[in-house]
Design an enzyme around this catalytic site. Structure first.
Site, PDB file in Angstrom:
ATOM      1  N   ASP A  62       0.827  -1.208   0.000  1.00  0.00           N
ATOM      2  CA  ASP A  62       0.000   0.000   0.000  1.00  0.00           C
ATOM      3  C   ASP A  62       0.867   1.267   0.000  1.00  0.00           C
ATOM      4  OD1 ASP A  62      -2.029  -1.947   0.446  1.00  0.00           O
ATOM      5  OD2 ASP A  62      -1.744  -1.755   2.611  1.00  0.00           O
TER       6      ASP A  62
ATOM      7  N   GLU B 236     -11.167  -0.794  -3.730  1.00  0.00           N
ATOM      8  CA  GLU B 236     -10.443  -0.177  -2.621  1.00  0.00           C
ATOM      9  C   GLU B 236      -9.238   0.583  -3.164  1.00  0.00           C
ATOM     10  OE1 GLU B 236      -9.393  -3.590  -0.270  1.00  0.00           O
ATOM     11  OE2 GLU B 236      -7.645  -4.084  -1.512  1.00  0.00           O
TER      12      GLU B 236
END
Length: 341
Positions: free
Chosen positions: A14, A198
């Site tokens: 991420d 997401e």
């Protein structure tokens, strides 16, 4: 074209990179999900060697909010203030009703000049008006000076684990408008293993705004999609946005790059647009994929199509050493990756 030096940071999924006057700030999910760290480098290629600083740690387990599973921090500069968004839970247990972890979105701010040495203030949960699984908040300040937040959240009345929402902000931790749903997982490639959208990220170019996102499970099926809107449109109106029918960035078995996604954007030192993303170089995951640490941060140059849309190409092969499936980084997070493959 010469290959870029990849990965740029080992074992940091991420990944988020912010370019500043003092260089590049990097953050990402810490493999044991217990803290938020920052590192800074003058160049993207030197981020792995840069010293990593812990600027916040989770609350003691069992004490409520922000005490478990700290995921996907992002650092932003909003109207002269440093802002970090992240997702955190109060437990590691799965919600039996929602069939998800129990994360919500939280905010930290810092008013000092240096976000690494400065003092960070907890602003608490960002109240989205929906008490459900929420994560992966990102933000941008538009040409009208207004701050917008985009994030992923579950609606129990919609199939899947998370949809994408947008709202205008009163301040970095308070919504000024009701959330508007921009997109939900409905295409086949968004519903492999998990039904999810997401990891939104914002890219501006010309008279367009692009929001990339990641969909499906976190294995080789993980891929990036994209929403597009005119910069002068009503960004809170879902009708202003168009979603790509096919993924815009996917796994490439020929170079052993699997599950690219949860990206951010920055520019090179000479101003070229860059995609920052994580990816594994194997599919044979041992144990729970959530705790497999080898989603490394990587970068790729973005080119622009004649119609003004971004072309992300495909993931490139590794040019630096990476750990094996069973390797774990030492506590200081510094491995020598100067050796090329």
């Amino acid at each position: 074209m010469a290959l870029l030096p990849n990965p740029i940071v080992l074992q940091r999924a991420d990944p988020f990179v912010l370019r500043t006057d003092d260089g590049y700030l990097f953050t990402g999910s810490y493999p044991v999900y217990d803290r938020i760290t920052l590192r800074r480098s003058k160049t993207l290629s030197d981020l792995q060697q840069a010293e990593e600083h812990t600027i916040w740690k989770k609350h003691e387990s069992g004490t409520g909010a922000m005490s478990e599973l700290i995921w996907a921090p992002e650092i932003h500069r909003v109207n002269g203030q440093w802002v970090i968004y992240f997702a955190a839970a109060h437990t590691t247990a799965i919600d039996p009703v929602a069939d998800t972890f129990q994360h919500r979105v939280f905010c930290l701010t810092c008013d000092d000049a240096d976000p690494i040495t400065g003092t960070w203030t907890e602003r608490g949960q960002v109240d989205t008006g929906m008490d459900t699984f929420a994560l992966d908040a990102t933000t941008f300040v538009h040409t009208d000076g207004q701050q917008y937040l985009i994030w992923a959240q579950q609606d129990l009345n919609i199939e899947g684990h998370s949809n994408l929402y947008i709202a205008r902000m009163e301040n970095p931790w308070t919504l000024a408008t009701k959330p508007a749903m921009l997109s939900k997982p409905e295409l086949d490639w968004e519903k492999i293993r998990f039904i999810v959208e997401e990891g939104p990220a914002v890219l501006k170019h010309g008279d367009k705004i692009f929001v990339t996102f990641s969909a499906s499970g976190t294995g080789p099926e993980y891929a990036m999609g994209m929403l597009t809107a005119n910069a002068d449109a009503d960004l809170l109106d879902p009708a202003s946005w168009t979603k790509s029918t096919e993924p815009v960035f996917t796994s490439d078995e020929t170079v052993r790059q699997f599950g690219p996604g949860h990206n951010s954007f920055t520019t090179t030192e000479d101003g070229q647009d860059v995609l920052i993303y994580h990816c594994r170089n194997y599919v044979e995951i041992l144990g729970d994929p959530l705790f497999d640490p080898n989603r490394h941060a990587r970068m790729g140059l973005i080119t622009w199509n004649e119609d003004g849309t971004p072309n992300f190409g495909t993931p490139q092969m590794d040019t630096r050493w990476t750990p094996a499936t069973t390797d774990v980084l030492p506590a200081d997070g510094h491995l020598d990756i100067d050796e090329t493959l």
